[in-house]
Design a protein around this motif. Structure first.
Motif, PDB file in Angstrom:
ATOM      1  N   GLN A 278       0.819  -1.199   0.000  1.00 48.64           N
ATOM      2  CA  GLN A 278       0.000   0.000   0.000  1.00 48.64           C
ATOM      3  C   GLN A 278       0.864   1.265   0.000  1.00 48.64           C
ATOM      4  O   GLN A 278       0.413   2.328  -0.429  1.00 48.64           O
ATOM      5  CB  GLN A 278      -0.952   0.018   1.212  1.00 48.64           C
ATOM      6  N   ASP A 279       2.100   1.159   0.485  1.00 47.24           N
ATOM      7  CA  ASP A 279       2.991   2.324   0.477  1.00 47.24           C
ATOM      8  C   ASP A 279       3.373   2.722  -0.951  1.00 47.24           C
ATOM      9  O   ASP A 279       3.725   3.876  -1.195  1.00 47.24           O
ATOM     10  CB  ASP A 279       4.264   2.033   1.281  1.00 47.24           C
TER      11      ASP A 279
ATOM     12  N   SER B  63       1.306   2.552  -3.557  1.00 50.09           N
ATOM     13  CA  SER B  63       0.141   3.087  -4.285  1.00 50.09           C
ATOM     14  C   SER B  63      -0.087   4.527  -3.894  1.00 50.09           C
ATOM     15  O   SER B  63       0.111   4.891  -2.749  1.00 50.09           O
ATOM     16  CB  SER B  63      -1.108   2.290  -3.937  1.00 50.09           C
TER      17      SER B  63
ATOM     18  N   ASN C 188       0.211   0.462  -8.699  1.00 45.71           N
ATOM     19  CA  ASN C 188      -1.078   0.037  -8.165  1.00 45.71           C
ATOM     20  C   ASN C 188      -1.055  -1.463  -7.899  1.00 45.71           C
ATOM     21  O   ASN C 188      -0.211  -2.191  -8.420  1.00 45.71           O
ATOM     22  CB  ASN C 188      -2.200   0.374  -9.141  1.00 45.71           C
ATOM     23  N   ALA C 189      -2.030  -1.941  -7.115  1.00 41.28           N
ATOM     24  CA  ALA C 189      -2.099  -3.366  -6.794  1.00 41.28           C
ATOM     25  C   ALA C 189      -2.569  -4.193  -7.986  1.00 41.28           C
ATOM     26  O   ALA C 189      -2.297  -5.378  -8.073  1.00 41.28           O
ATOM     27  CB  ALA C 189      -3.016  -3.601  -5.597  1.00 41.28           C
TER      28      ALA C 189
END
Length: 146
Positions: free
Chosen positions: A96-97, A99, A104-105
């Motif tokens: 998440q760091d 994004s 992006n995931a």
């Protein structure tokens, strides 16, 4: 080959009658006729047989493309991690760091979509066909991260 039956044909020509002698063969095909026929049938069969007897390489091509997308997704994750480390002075603690500034995931890569899933000190890359991320992935790779 026998000469066959002779027949006389009378044709009126310029006011006179002309006699022509015609010979019609009685026998059937000659050996030369059969050889030519077999050669033509062989050419026809050879031109159509490739459709039924060629190996299907499309499955192998799809697997190679999925592997290439997997390698591209791995390279993209490594590049995003390195960019984050250069900008912030430390490795990211979680995906998440990264994004949305670095990665992006879920990342579309051509005909495939790469999905990054974080576990305990591991990241799993999954490759899906098209833009859909449901169903079974085509390829999966798990590695230690960061």
């Amino acid at each position: 080959m026998s000469r066959g039956a002779e027949r006389i044909i009378r044709i009126p020509f310029l006011g006179r009658e002309v006699r022509l002698r015609a010979v019609w063969p009685v026998s059937a095909f000659t050996l030369l006729d059969m050889i030519i026929t077999l050669i033509l049938l062989g050419i026809l069969a050879g031109s159509l047989a490739w459709r039924y007897y060629t190996p299907d390489f499309s499955g192998q091509a799809r697997q190679q493309a999925a592997r290439a997308a997997l390698a591209g997704g791995y390279s993209r994750l490594k590049l995003a991690t390195a960019s984050y480390a250069v900008d912030n002075g430390d490795l990211p603690a979680a995906l998440q760091d990264l994004s949305p500034d670095y990665m992006n995931a879920t990342v579309p890569m051509g005909d495939y979509t790469v999905v990054y899933i974080q576990g305990a000190n591991q990241v799993t890359l999954e490759i899906y066909p098209g833009m859909a991320t449901s169903g079974a992935p085509l390829a999966t790779r798990t590695f230690d991260w960061p």
